[in-house]
Write an enzyme that holds these catalytic residues in place. Structure first.
Site, short mmCIF file in Angstrom:
data_model
loop_
_atom_site.label_atom_id
_atom_site.label_comp_id
_atom_site.label_asym_id
_atom_site.label_seq_id
_atom_site.Cartn_x
_atom_site.Cartn_y
_atom_site.Cartn_z
CB THR A 295 -0.87 0.09 1.28
OG1 THR A 295 -0.03 0.43 2.40
CG2 THR A 295 -1.64 -1.19 1.54
CG ASP A 296 1.76 5.78 -1.14
OD1 ASP A 296 2.62 5.86 -0.24
OD2 ASP A 296 1.74 6.56 -2.10
#
Ligand code: BGC
Length: 736
Positions: A295-296
């Site tokens: 994920t960011d």
């Protein structure tokens, strides 16, 4: 080297295939059998350095108790970011790995990730290279390889093994504040530059046992938000996604990229982090990506707080897991660990699903050799910022700057020329290095390497101290500054004036207008009113509007964000020691609100002030004899060769990026007015000519995707274009 071969060999022998045909590493399978659910979930969690340091910042002053808590209690498998000297990094990584290897039941090494996006930019002594947009103007993928090599060599010696780069987003919207992190607007250029990064990252640097694992980011559609602002919604037709946004990622996947980071924003009404369509259907199934999906930063949280697409963190975590993420960049909280545990205990997520992600992560650690060699090499730090790397930084900057206009004033060959250098960044290293340099927003001036020449220093070195006068002006020029400017300009033969942008990262760079601020415009007007020749230098991460300024200038150079070699590179171009060879990897908008890529549709009348591919030289190149091996083809899979002759008609040697375009003359889905088919940079001595050949398969080159990503190649006519030359081609299946 010998040791490395042995390790690689043993990994190869140990890898076997299971019945499903997937690579399984026996040690990983053994480990998985021994791991508790908590230990598996810990591997899927990535925590920021700020959570484990004494002062809660990114500095490397470790809070050992917190590290111990993260690793032994939460079983954290991964950390990110941090900034410090090479020695601090080595000590930090050594201690973190020691705790992971020696103080835990299973001794699983952690993996440390870092945004080394333009050199080893989070190591104090690291070599700072141009940002990607600037680099891509070189149109030379070998230079991207050189940049990757410098980055890999300097990163590996610190013990960091995972770089969150390259950015594979295409730079379509110049308002987007991460435009400068892209390799420009063209998907082919982004692919080639990106692939060059992968190839040079993944080889193991010579003096260490590590390679550097790349992370393609941000999948997908991040770079074209409707408002131009960071992380605001994008609405991108599926056909356009397939044609322009996905190719750099699919090419990287075909090349074996091991990790991919997800776009923080939403595309077509859904946050990408919850999109089974983008992450499962497209990324995993259609593109065949088997590596780690990351994920960011805090993006599961953003599903709730930014997108309002889940009622709480638990629901958001569930959706992201369903969509297919493997690691949550949770940053400063352990909620992810707790919630995933609950979701499994409640039977909403299966332990098998958790195991799939854990397997991918452990495989990555194995492939990197981290189990055998978790510790950074000792005494290898001399390579950081070494002379060879600094020269590489300068070479890349030289070949990336673009001479946009020249009425003959450049180069400044006359040794007696008195140069008045002015503008906003002339004594600053920070402006040349830009953001993501030691700090997210670019470190304060004093943290940049003292050996890096500023523009004033580089100009003095190039032309002689006595030839240069300089006046650094504030962004808002007051009457006192104006008076001084006029006076100093009056005593000079030529004015070199810098305008542009201060460093910014992500949302911090959101703007509502591409125009430069009034103070800078005023300065250009002032320079224009002196009747002295004006050379305008653009130091910027995106094409800020230069309407009106170009007419008032005799020459214009796009220097981008050129990094530590920027000063000498620019000075070299101004003096003629370096013949400029960069070309724009993006269209320079002619208006603040009307922009678009060169590959626009026929009905669009997009006007750029300088088009994609524009760039002048101190010599001239003449193209002739463009021909193709088959002007009518029946089998679109058969290779066609095209050739073109290029002659240096000037009196100095120069490099020319040869850009080959094609046009599909008629398309049921409207086709762009032109598209890049290939490019290559070549050097020619004065009077020298070369015949260059390019080959392609029409099916690969000319077909285009429909909205499901299926390739279409219609019979009919195509045009190949190089410079002002054109040659037609016809696809006819009914010929003998
Ligand atoms: C950025 C990513 C970066 C991550 C870790 C995020 O804010 O969007 O590109 O890799 O931070 O620093």
């Amino acid at each position: 080297m010998k040791r490395l071969h042995l390790i690689l060999l043993s990994i190869l022998i140990l890898v076997s295939c299971d019945r499903a045909g997937k690579d399984r590493i026996p040690q990983v399978e053994d480990l998985l059998k021994k791991m508790t659910l908590e230990e598996k979930i810990g591997q899927m969690t990535q925590i920021c350095f700020s959570t484990i340091t004494l002062d809660g910042t990114k500095t490397l002053h470790m809070d050992t108790a917190k590290v111990r808590e993260a690793i032994t209690e939460y079983h954290i498998g991964s950390f990110l970011s941090g900034t410090g000297s090479g020695k601090e990094w080595v000590d930090f990584v050594t201690e973190v790995q020691r705790i992971a290897m020696k103080e835990t039941r299973l001794g699983i090494p952690v993996i440390l990730g870092i945004d080394h996006v333009h050199g080893a930019n989070y190591v104090d002594e690291g070599t700072i290279l141009p940002h990607n947009l600037t680099l891509s103007c070189s149109f030379d993928s070998a230079l991207a390889g050189l940049a990757a090599e410098v980055t890999a060599d300097e990163t590996a010696v610190t013990g960091l093994v995972w770089s969150f780069s390259p950015v594979l987003d295409i730079g379509k919207n110049p308002y987007w504040p991460r435009f400068y992190e892209t390799f420009g607007e063209d998907p082919l250029v982004c692919s080639r530059m990106g692939l060059s990064y992968l190839k040079h990252y993944d080889r193991s640097p010579s003096d260490s046992l590590y390679g550097l694992v790349s992370c393609g980011k941000h999948f997908v559609g991040y770079s074209d938000p409707k408002t131009g602002w960071d992380r605001t919604p994008a609405e991108i037709p599926e056909q356009i996604l397939w044609e322009f946004f996905i190719p750099p990622f699919s090419d990287a996947i075909n090349e074996g990229i091991k990790t991919i980071m997800v776009n923080s924003g939403e595309v077509n009404g859904q946050p990408v982090h919850t999109s089974e369509w983008l992450l499962q259907e497209i990324l995993r199934s259609r593109l065949g990506f088997e590596g780690v999906i990351l994920t960011d930063i805090k993006d599961i949280q953003k599903i709730v707080e930014m997108h309002a697409a889940a009622k709480d963190l638990k629901e958001a975590t569930f959706l992201a897991l369903e969509a297919g993420i493997d690691i949550s960049m949770s940053c400063d909280a352990y909620d992810f660990c707790r919630i995933v545990q609950e979701l499994v205990e409640e039977g909403r997520i299966s332990e098998k699903r958790i195991e799939e992600s854990t397997r991918r992560i452990l495989n990555l650690k194995y492939e990197l050799g981290l189990f055998e060699n978790p510790y950074p090499p000792q005494n290898s730090l001399d390579i950081l910022g070494c002379k060879e790397h600094r020269q590489a930084a300068e070479k890349i900057a030289e070949e990336s700057m673009v001479l946009l206009k020249n009425n003959g004033i450049l180069p400044l060959r006359d040794p007696g020329t008195r140069i008045f250098l002015s503008g906003f960044a002339i004594n600053s290293r920070r402006m040349l290095n830009g953001a993501w340099t030691h700090e997210w927003m670019g470190a304060a001036e004093e943290r940049h390497a003292k050996h890096m020449p500023t523009l004033v220093e580089a100009m003095m070195e190039e032309f002689g101290k006595e030839q240069i006068t300089n006046l650094e002006t504030p962004v808002a020029v007051d009457e006192v500054a104006k008076k001084q400017f006029r006076q100093m300009a009056g005593d000079a033969d030529v004015i070199v004036l810098t305008v542009g942008e201060e460093p910014y990262s992500e949302f911090k760079g959101n703007i509502g207008d591409l125009s430069l601020d009034e103070g800078q415009k005023e300065l250009v007007r002032l320079a224009g009113s002196t009747n002295k020749p004006v050379i305008l230098i653009l130091i910027e991460g995106r094409p800020r509007s230069i309407n009106g300024m170009v007419d008032q200038s005799d020459a214009v150079v796009f220097a981008g964000i050129p990094g530590s070699g920027g000063g000498p590179a620019l000075a070299g171009i101004l003096s003629g020691r370096v013949n400029p060879s960069g070309k724009l990897s993006f269209s320079y908008p002619g208006q603040v609100g009307h922009y678009g890529p060169y590959y626009h549709k026929p009905s669009d009348r997009y006007i750029s002030i300088f088009p994609f591919g524009h760039g002048l030289s101190y010599t001239n190149f003449e193209y002739s004899d463009l021909s193709v091996s088959d002007s009518i083809f029946k089998d679109p899979d058969r290779e066609i060769t095209l050739s073109v002759r290029i002659l240096n008609t000037g009196s100095v040697k120069g490099k020319e990026a040869v850009l080959v375009y094609f046009r599909d003359n008629v398309g049921r889905l409207t086709r762009p007015v032109k598209q890049l088919l290939d490019f290559r940079k070549t050097e020619l001595l004065p009077g020298e000519d070369k015949t260059l050949e390019f080959s392609f398969r029409p099916y690969n080159a000319f077909s285009y995707p429909d909205r499901k990503g299926n390739k279409i190649l219609e019979q009919g006519s195509f045009t190949i274009m190089i410079d002002s030359l054109e040659v037609p081609l016809h696809f006819k299946q009914d010929i003998n």
